[in-house]
Design an enzyme around this catalytic site. Structure first.
Site, mmCIF file in Angstrom:
data_model
loop_
_atom_site.group_PDB
_atom_site.id
_atom_site.type_symbol
_atom_site.label_atom_id
_atom_site.label_comp_id
_atom_site.label_asym_id
_atom_site.label_seq_id
_atom_site.Cartn_x
_atom_site.Cartn_y
_atom_site.Cartn_z
ATOM 1 C CG HIS A 144 -13.289 -9.800 -10.307
ATOM 2 N ND1 HIS A 144 -12.942 -10.458 -9.239
ATOM 3 C CD2 HIS A 144 -12.449 -8.649 -10.121
ATOM 4 C CE1 HIS A 144 -11.943 -9.708 -8.197
ATOM 5 N NE2 HIS A 144 -11.696 -8.933 -8.911
ATOM 6 C CD GLU A 184 -2.910 -1.254 -0.101
ATOM 7 O OE1 GLU A 184 -2.982 -0.036 -0.572
ATOM 8 O OE2 GLU A 184 -3.100 -2.213 -0.614
#
Length: 537
Positions: free
Chosen positions: A374, A245
């Site tokens: 997805h 991150e």
């Protein structure tokens, strides 16, 4: 479709009154930890029955709407629309070319894993020449196999990469983990983050309210405000994620000078590739030793192979799943596949690319791809394939720049490279990140790495010791490498009144398949007709 997906739940195996089990966390936990063949089969089937199957007709509408949206944006269909950010009229072909470069390594992993699973479950369940049943790989979709390491790890008891106990013993906190991540980037000649990053970021779950804790990095587009939101726990996994991150934040910071339209990765896979490339260094035994979390005495062949094997269970085995999912949707968007072949074509591609099959025979009453988030969310998947391939190219380039990798020196293999405290590597990465999306991504690669395309050779180089070990291991056990591929899967996938032959294709000899089929189907000859019966058998 998302309402169906998010609301789907099932009952526990052989516990009809224990219901309401959802994918997160209950079903994910079962698929990861259960070693009961029947419980895994039940869980796999029921999740698909309660999620994917129900949304099949809605997906047909979604395909039409996606193609219509593509045409309004001057594209031929959804395939062209989704491929556009990768700046190539033949991007699918390029992904398949890269996959063929990686395939020899994957085939070695597949053959070894199939043998270990055959020894665990028995040859009546796992055939030595067949695709591997999807449900015994430790994941609802077979896209990661790391949860079955207890069954398939090459050297049991020699895995040292779980450093969570050492982190806790040394008093690590979420703040300390992110401070280490910042220090990693500063050691690469990058800029420390401003104080307001530490003030505004949410680095652990607040005690007074629930929050959505999916790790994420945020750019507030004013050149000053960057934040991370993550409910960090003191674990090995979250230590790697913290660095990942922080890499997004550094990417934001390095292209902040560009016009807003160019503040993004050079293609949709770049951001993840940069974060994961940093993770490759952070996860090495060398870096963990530098942090004092691992003893140097564990640097031997057994630990080395276990480290590479565990990493391959996440990185390498994911690639054929990602490729199959995107190829499946591309074929549907382009009308190469009709709605009558949605499910059979899915399994044809899973077998073709990855040597994976369903645990039971499926029909066109089923819609198994719909059980993957997805698909109902209509989120493109190519970026994940690109991100994995590209992270190894970035890692190799940074390791070469810092002279921590030398292909001619066995003392400096790629998988042991740690770029920590090597500003040469950081300068290369800063050059790539500072370009943002201002240039075509191939041009960015060529200028920074000297490579103008996606290339699977870096991944193969990283896993070279593992590939050679697996080759010798498969040879020693006379293991069949590859799988018997049924290139005409769809001929078996006619509507069968939802009859399912346990075991799927290739599991047993033809005479047993014939016997099972006759036993199950004989009472229904009059219903289905002799021609359908023959096709089923």
């Amino acid at each position: 479709m998302l309402v169906i997906y998010n609301g789907a739940s099932i009952c526990a195996y052989e516990q009809p009154f224990h219901c309401g089990l959802r994918l997160q966390p209950e079903l994910k936990e079962i698929m990861a930890k259960s070693r009961d063949w029947d419980e895994l089969t039940w869980t796999w089937l029921e999740w698909r029955r309660k999620s994917g199957r129900i949304m099949r007709e809605l997906f047909e509408q979604l395909v039409d709407l996606t193609n219509e949206a593509a045409r309004y944006n001057n594209f031929t269909n959804g395939e062209d629309y989704w491929s556009f950010p990768f700046e190539s009229p033949s991007f699918r072909g390029e992904m398949e070319q890269v996959w063929n470069e990686v395939l020899p390594l994957y085939e070695m992993i597949h053959a070894y894993t199939r043998r270990k699973l055959r020894e665990f479950y028995g040859p009546d369940k796992i055939n030595r020449n067949a695709p591997i049943p999807d449900h015994v790989l430790g994941n609802m979709y077979g896209q990661s196999w790391s949860n079955i390491l207890d069954v398939i790890i090459p050297y049991p008891g020699r895995s040292f990469l779980e450093v969570t106990p050492a982190m806790n013993a040394q008093g690590y906190t979420p703040l300390v983990m992110f401070q280490l991540a910042e220090e990693f980037f500063v050691s690469l000649n990058m800029t420390p983050l401003p104080p307001q990053f530490w003030i505004n970021s949410l680095l652990e779950e607040p005690p007074d309210r629930p929050v959505l804790c999916q790790p994420s990095a945020w750019d507030f587009c004013n050149g000053q405000d960057y934040r991370i939101k993550m409910c960090t726990t003191v674990t090995h996994k979250d230590l790697i994620t913290a660095h990942h991150e922080m890499a997004h934040i550094q990417y934001f910071y390095n292209y902040r000078h560009l016009p807003k339209v160019f503040r993004d990765g050079a293609n949709p896979g770049f951001h993840e590739a940069v974060g994961d490339a940093i993770g490759l260094s952070v996860s090495t035994p060398r870096h963990l030793q530098t942090l004092g979390l691992v003893h140097k005495s564990v640097d031997d062949t057994a630990h080395d192979i276990n480290f590479l094997f565990a990493l391959a269970m996440d990185k390498v085995v994911f690639l054929p799943f990602a490729l199959a999912l995107e190829a499946w949707r591309y074929d549907i968007f382009s009308k190469k596949i009709s709605k009558e072949q949605y499910n059979c074509h899915w399994w044809l591609l899973r077998e073709q690319y990855g040597g994976i099959k369903p645990p039971v025979l499926r029909s066109e009453l089923d819609f198994d791809p719909g059980s993957k988030y997805h698909v109902p969310a209509n989120i493109p998947y190519s970026r994940y394939f690109v991100g994995i391939i590209l992270q190894f190219q970035l890692h190799r380039a940074m390791c070469l720049a810092s002279r921590q990798f030398d292909p001619s020196d066995p003392e400096k293999p790629l998988h042991k490279c740690d770029i920590y405290r090597h500003p040469q590597a950081g300068n290369l990465l800063k050059d790539l990140m500072s370009k943002g999306a201002s240039k075509p991504w191939r041009e960015v690669l060529q200028e920074t790495l000297g490579e103008g395309r996606l290339d699977g050779s870096a991944l193969r180089e990283f896993f070279k010791p593992l590939e050679e070990w697996l080759r010798q291991e498969n040879l020693r056990n006379q293991e069949f490498v590859g799988w018997m591929y049924d290139g005409d899967y769809c001929k078996h996938s006619i509507e069968t009144a939802n009859l399912q032959v346990i075991g799927g294709f290739y599991n047993t000899a033809m005479n047993l398949r014939f016997t099972l089929s006759v036993i199950i189907l004989t009472p229904l000859v009059g219903i289905l007709g002799i021609q359908r019966l023959l096709l089923l058998i």
